[in-house]
Design a protein around this motif. Sequence first.
Motif, short mmCIF file in Angstrom:
data_model
loop_
_atom_site.label_atom_id
_atom_site.label_comp_id
_atom_site.label_asym_id
_atom_site.label_seq_id
_atom_site.Cartn_x
_atom_site.Cartn_y
_atom_site.Cartn_z
N ASP A 128 -3.51 11.44 3.21
CA ASP A 128 -2.96 12.65 2.58
C ASP A 128 -1.90 12.24 1.56
O ASP A 128 -0.95 11.54 1.88
CB ASP A 128 -2.35 13.55 3.65
CG ASP A 128 -1.91 14.92 3.14
OD1 ASP A 128 -1.69 15.07 1.92
OD2 ASP A 128 -1.77 15.83 3.97
N ILE A 129 -2.06 12.69 0.34
CA ILE A 129 -1.13 12.34 -0.74
C ILE A 129 0.29 12.80 -0.42
O ILE A 129 1.26 12.20 -0.89
CB ILE A 129 -1.62 12.92 -2.09
CG1 ILE A 129 -0.79 12.36 -3.27
CG2 ILE A 129 -1.57 14.44 -2.10
CD1 ILE A 129 -0.98 10.90 -3.53
N ALA A 130 0.46 13.81 0.42
CA ALA A 130 1.79 14.29 0.79
C ALA A 130 2.64 13.21 1.45
O ALA A 130 3.87 13.22 1.33
CB ALA A 130 1.68 15.50 1.71
N ASN A 131 2.01 12.25 2.10
CA ASN A 131 2.75 11.15 2.74
C ASN A 131 3.55 10.34 1.73
O ASN A 131 4.55 9.71 2.09
CB ASN A 131 1.79 10.22 3.48
CG ASN A 131 1.11 10.89 4.64
OD1 ASN A 131 1.73 11.63 5.40
ND2 ASN A 131 -0.19 10.66 4.78
N HIS A 132 3.13 10.36 0.49
CA HIS A 132 3.80 9.56 -0.53
C HIS A 132 5.21 10.03 -0.84
O HIS A 132 5.98 9.31 -1.46
CB HIS A 132 2.95 9.50 -1.80
CG HIS A 132 1.75 8.62 -1.65
ND1 HIS A 132 0.67 8.96 -0.87
CD2 HIS A 132 1.47 7.40 -2.15
CE1 HIS A 132 -0.22 7.99 -0.90
NE2 HIS A 132 0.23 7.03 -1.68
N THR A 133 5.57 11.24 -0.38
CA THR A 133 6.95 11.68 -0.57
C THR A 133 7.91 10.74 0.15
O THR A 133 9.07 10.64 -0.23
CB THR A 133 7.19 13.12 -0.07
OG1 THR A 133 6.96 13.17 1.34
CG2 THR A 133 6.31 14.11 -0.80
N ASN A 134 7.44 10.07 1.18
CA ASN A 134 8.28 9.15 1.95
C ASN A 134 7.78 7.71 1.89
O ASN A 134 8.10 6.90 2.75
CB ASN A 134 8.37 9.61 3.41
CG ASN A 134 9.31 10.77 3.57
OD1 ASN A 134 9.14 11.81 2.94
ND2 ASN A 134 10.33 10.60 4.38
N ARG A 135 6.99 7.41 0.88
CA ARG A 135 6.50 6.04 0.72
C ARG A 135 7.33 5.30 -0.31
O ARG A 135 7.56 5.80 -1.42
CB ARG A 135 5.02 6.03 0.35
CG ARG A 135 4.18 6.45 1.54
CD ARG A 135 2.75 6.05 1.40
NE ARG A 135 2.02 6.45 2.61
CZ ARG A 135 0.72 6.47 2.72
NH1 ARG A 135 -0.03 6.09 1.70
NH2 ARG A 135 0.15 6.83 3.84
N ALA A 136 7.79 4.13 0.07
CA ALA A 136 8.58 3.26 -0.79
C ALA A 136 7.90 1.89 -0.81
O ALA A 136 7.04 1.62 0.04
CB ALA A 136 10.00 3.13 -0.25
N PRO A 137 8.27 1.03 -1.73
CA PRO A 137 7.61 -0.27 -1.80
C PRO A 137 7.81 -1.13 -0.54
O PRO A 137 6.95 -1.94 -0.21
CB PRO A 137 8.26 -0.96 -3.00
CG PRO A 137 9.02 0.08 -3.72
CD PRO A 137 9.21 1.23 -2.81
N TYR A 138 8.94 -0.94 0.13
CA TYR A 138 9.27 -1.71 1.34
C TYR A 138 9.84 -0.75 2.38
O TYR A 138 10.37 0.31 2.02
CB TYR A 138 10.34 -2.77 1.02
CG TYR A 138 9.93 -3.72 -0.06
CD1 TYR A 138 9.14 -4.83 0.23
CD2 TYR A 138 10.31 -3.50 -1.38
CE1 TYR A 138 8.75 -5.70 -0.78
CE2 TYR A 138 9.92 -4.37 -2.40
CZ TYR A 138 9.14 -5.47 -2.08
OH TYR A 138 8.74 -6.32 -3.08
N PRO A 139 9.78 -1.12 3.66
CA PRO A 139 10.48 -0.30 4.66
C PRO A 139 11.95 -0.18 4.24
O PRO A 139 12.60 -1.19 3.93
CB PRO A 139 10.32 -1.11 5.95
CG PRO A 139 9.09 -1.95 5.72
CD PRO A 139 9.11 -2.28 4.26
N THR A 140 12.45 1.05 4.20
CA THR A 140 13.79 1.29 3.68
C THR A 140 14.49 2.35 4.52
O THR A 140 13.91 3.38 4.84
CB THR A 140 13.72 1.75 2.21
OG1 THR A 140 13.06 0.74 1.43
CG2 THR A 140 15.10 2.02 1.63
N LEU A 141 15.75 2.06 4.83
CA LEU A 141 16.61 3.01 5.52
C LEU A 141 17.62 3.52 4.50
O LEU A 141 18.35 2.73 3.89
CB LEU A 141 17.32 2.35 6.70
CG LEU A 141 16.40 1.76 7.77
CD1 LEU A 141 17.21 0.98 8.80
CD2 LEU A 141 15.58 2.85 8.44
N HIS A 142 17.63 4.81 4.29
CA HIS A 142 18.53 5.43 3.31
C HIS A 142 19.73 6.01 4.05
O HIS A 142 19.59 7.00 4.77
CB HIS A 142 17.77 6.51 2.55
CG HIS A 142 18.60 7.22 1.53
ND1 HIS A 142 18.20 8.39 0.96
CD2 HIS A 142 19.79 6.92 0.96
CE1 HIS A 142 19.12 8.79 0.09
NE2 HIS A 142 20.10 7.91 0.09
N LEU A 143 20.88 5.39 3.88
CA LEU A 143 22.11 5.81 4.54
C LEU A 143 22.79 6.83 3.64
O LEU A 143 23.09 6.54 2.47
CB LEU A 143 23.03 4.62 4.78
CG LEU A 143 22.64 3.64 5.89
CD1 LEU A 143 21.23 3.11 5.77
CD2 LEU A 143 23.62 2.49 5.94
#
Length: 189
Positions: A128-143
């Motif tokens: 599902d293209i909607a998943n790309h809203t949370n896809r980044a090049p690497y696993p990332t934690l946004h503080l």
Amino acid sequence: MSDSAARHDAIIAATRNWLERAVIGLNLCPFAKGVHVKGQIRYVVSTAQNDNDLLDDLERELKFLVDAAPEDVDTTLLITPDVLADFGDFTNFLDLVEVVLRTQGLGGVLQVASFHPDYVFADAEADDIANHTNRAPYPTLHLIREASLARATAAFPDAADIYERNIETLRQLGHEGWRALDVDAPAKP
């Protein structure tokens, strides 16, 4: 420049490219542009090879963000290229992130958003293209500072609609359009 420093620079460059082209370029997060333009985003590449080392990095970065002046560093992207490549492991780790926030007394002060190259929402199919809203090049934690988020959402009257708008944006863009953004991690040599 050492190979390690060059690799970290490349990881940050790929993450910054994703932020500029996808997150800001598609307006997936209307709050990102301001902190990006002001240079208030801290990019940290974790060298962790296991969960325990990553937890140490997370605790260090949470403390750094709490201690930093918001006008200097408003948010941190903790990028984890060598651990949590499996999305299931990543989601399990997020439970530990919540424990750290609670034990450090940071609930209501900071929160952590999550991005992963293979991100899949619980109610979505993997493609599902909607998943790309949370896809980044690497696993990332946004503080994220809660106070900054509260100010941003107060200034954006339709903040609750962001998620739905993002899904619609990505559905219009499609997989081909996402690939054209060229925001995935560079292929390993």
